[in-house]
Design an enzyme around this catalytic site. Structure first.
Site, PDB file in Angstrom:
ATOM      1  N   ASP A   1      42.372  79.398-103.442  1.00 57.13           N
ATOM      2  CA  ASP A   1      42.668  79.387-102.005  1.00 57.13           C
ATOM      3  C   ASP A   1      44.029  80.062-101.866  1.00 57.13           C
ATOM      4  O   ASP A   1      44.997  79.465-101.447  1.00 57.13           O
ATOM      5  CB  ASP A   1      42.693  77.948-101.474  1.00 57.13           C
TER       6      ASP A   1
ATOM      7  N   HIS B   1      36.273  84.674 -90.871  1.00 52.70           N
ATOM      8  CA  HIS B   1      36.183  83.589 -91.845  1.00 52.70           C
ATOM      9  C   HIS B   1      34.735  83.319 -92.256  1.00 52.70           C
ATOM     10  O   HIS B   1      34.297  82.170 -92.315  1.00 52.70           O
ATOM     11  CB  HIS B   1      36.847  82.326 -91.302  1.00 52.70           C
ATOM     12  N   SER B   2      33.984  84.374 -92.562  1.00 51.39           N
ATOM     13  CA  SER B   2      32.627  84.174 -93.080  1.00 51.39           C
ATOM     14  C   SER B   2      32.691  83.588 -94.477  1.00 51.39           C
ATOM     15  O   SER B   2      33.554  83.947 -95.276  1.00 51.39           O
ATOM     16  CB  SER B   2      31.876  85.507 -93.128  1.00 51.39           C
TER      17      SER B   2
ATOM     18  N   GLU C   1      39.184  86.597 -96.866  1.00 53.65           N
ATOM     19  CA  GLU C   1      39.792  86.767 -95.556  1.00 53.65           C
ATOM     20  C   GLU C   1      40.913  87.795 -95.640  1.00 53.65           C
ATOM     21  O   GLU C   1      41.952  87.529 -96.222  1.00 53.65           O
ATOM     22  CB  GLU C   1      40.366  85.424 -95.078  1.00 53.65           C
TER      23      GLU C   1
ATOM     24  N   HIS D   1      45.531  78.847 -88.949  1.00 51.61           N
ATOM     25  CA  HIS D   1      44.446  79.590 -88.290  1.00 51.61           C
ATOM     26  C   HIS D   1      44.494  79.538 -86.761  1.00 51.61           C
ATOM     27  O   HIS D   1      43.459  79.351 -86.098  1.00 51.61           O
ATOM     28  CB  HIS D   1      43.092  79.055 -88.772  1.00 51.61           C
TER      29      HIS D   1
HETATM   30  C1  GLA Z   1      41.415  79.121 -95.226  1.00 53.94           C
HETATM   31  C2  GLA Z   1      42.504  78.307 -95.797  1.00 53.94           C
HETATM   32  C3  GLA Z   1      41.917  77.109 -96.441  1.00 53.94           C
HETATM   33  C4  GLA Z   1      41.114  76.329 -95.431  1.00 53.94           C
HETATM   34  C5  GLA Z   1      40.057  77.190 -94.841  1.00 53.94           C
HETATM   35  C6  GLA Z   1      39.309  76.485 -93.748  1.00 53.94           C
HETATM   36  O1  GLA Z   1      40.689  79.747 -96.187  1.00 53.94           O
HETATM   37  O2  GLA Z   1      43.287  79.014 -96.716  1.00 53.94           O
HETATM   38  O3  GLA Z   1      42.940  76.341 -96.973  1.00 53.94           O
HETATM   39  O4  GLA Z   1      41.937  75.902 -94.411  1.00 53.94           O
HETATM   40  O5  GLA Z   1      40.624  78.358 -94.337  1.00 53.94           O
HETATM   41  O6  GLA Z   1      38.794  75.263 -94.123  1.00 53.94           O
END
Ligand code: GLA
Length: 348
Positions: A248, A176-177, A313, A106
């Protein structure tokens, strides 16, 4: 520019002021702070008409600065992971800040989520934020100028991302909401239904780095083409879900990148609030807040635990810069980056 819909929201350690903007559209209101360009609240009516704040957020700037979950923020210069925290471009190697095991996540240590954006334009339903990321910031080549336009329309929030660099670089911007369509602070999202418009996803290793394959979702718990309760398969023994502690992962949104097309939908049974996501981006990361616990108390004293919210996202695929088979996140010098994501609300 002094308007009634902008107010002070604190100051950075160096004294730089942070402001909050409130935006209003038909059947929707939002608050955006200039720290990280974060969406701090997003309010839509539930099935009884009661205004419901569907995003996680904090009451003070200090809380935003302490948390490391990217809550509500604009993420860049490159969203998601870059394996080994380095990439090569035009025959040169660029080491980046490493902040997620051996990988870059990020945008690094002080990504766009931790910088103060400038309000460039402001209307009742629209704000344009601007950020200049200098050449070399977090290791990335090129001076990148970014504009993000938040627009509220009929029960929708549209986010338009524009960027231009003076040297070849990598760029993938997202928001990133964390959503909770029952209302932020009202428990977990396991009873929400989720649907993703994707026949393929990008399987990843134990560190969430894609293997490079595009795997069919068919016959796996990653098949979310029909609505599925988030909690239904999240704890199953599918290795991808076990390794990540839940969802994720990145899905390859069906259809043509560059065109605004449906990417997903979620709905909460209690409020009846439904959200549809459309994007021009190639991929979407569906993240179920697997490591959300451990942040300060949220708005109104809300407690945020794992699964108190989910994120959708929109992005280039994770680590795309290392995978020639993935759509390329390389932004050439002078080229215009332009992508849009729309979150549209309604009732189930
Ligand atoms: C994204 C990543 C996750 C985590 C979040 C923030 O969604 O894929 O693994 O890092 O951001 O915590």
């Amino acid at each position: 520019m002094r308007q009634s819909n902008i107010r002070p929201f604190g100051a950075m350690p160096d004294g730089a002021p942070v402001e909050e903007i409130t935006l209003a559209g038909a059947g929707i209101t939002a608050a955006i702070i200039t720290y990280g360009g974060a969406v701090r609240s997003l309010t839509v009516p539930d099935r009884t008409g009661a205004p419901t704040d569907v995003v996680l957020g904090f009451d003070t700037l200090e809380d935003y600065r302490v948390q490391d979950k990217y809550i509500g923020a604009i993420v860049g210069r490159c969203a998601n992971r870059i394996a080994g925290g380095r990439f090569s471009l035009n025959g040169r190697e660029y080491p980046l800040f490493v902040n997620n095991g051996p990988n870059h996540l990020h945008g690094g240590q002080v990504g766009f989520d931790r910088q103060v954006w400038t309000v460039e334009e402001l209307r009742e339903n629209e704000a344009v934020l601007r950020l200049v990321s200098p050449d070399g910031q977090e290791g990335y080549p090129g001076r990148l100028e970014v504009r993000v336009t938040y627009t509220l329309e009929e029960k929708s929030l549209s986010i338009f991302y524009e960027a231009r660099s003076d040297a070849d670089t990598v760029c993938s911007l997202t928001n990133h909401s964390y959503f909770n369509l029952s209302g932020q602070g009202r428990g977990d999202v396991l009873d929400h239904r989720i649907q993703l418009c994707a026949q393929y996803y990008t399987p990843a290793d134990r560190q969430s780095i894609p293997t490079g394959q595009l795997a069919p979702v068919e016959g796996t718990p990653m098949d979310l083409r029909q609505p599925v309760q988030i909690g239904a398969r999240i704890g199953g023994d599918f290795p991808q879900l076990l390794w990540a502690g839940g969802y994720d992962h990145n899905w390859a949104v069906d259809g043509q990148p560059g065109q605004l097309r449906p990417a997903g939908r979620a709905a909460a049974p209690d409020t009846g609030i439904a959200m549809e996501v459309e994007t021009t981006m190639p991929g979407i990361q569906f993240y179920t807040g697997n490591f959300l616990a451990g942040c300060p108390a949220g708005k109104g004293g809300a407690r945020y635990e794992n699964r108190s919210g989910f994120a959708l996202e929109t992005q280039f695929y994770p680590d795309a810069v290392h995978h020639p088979g993935f759509p390329s996140p390389v932004l050439r010098a002078g080229e215009r980056y332009a992508h849009r994501t729309v979150y549209r609300f309604g009732l189930d």
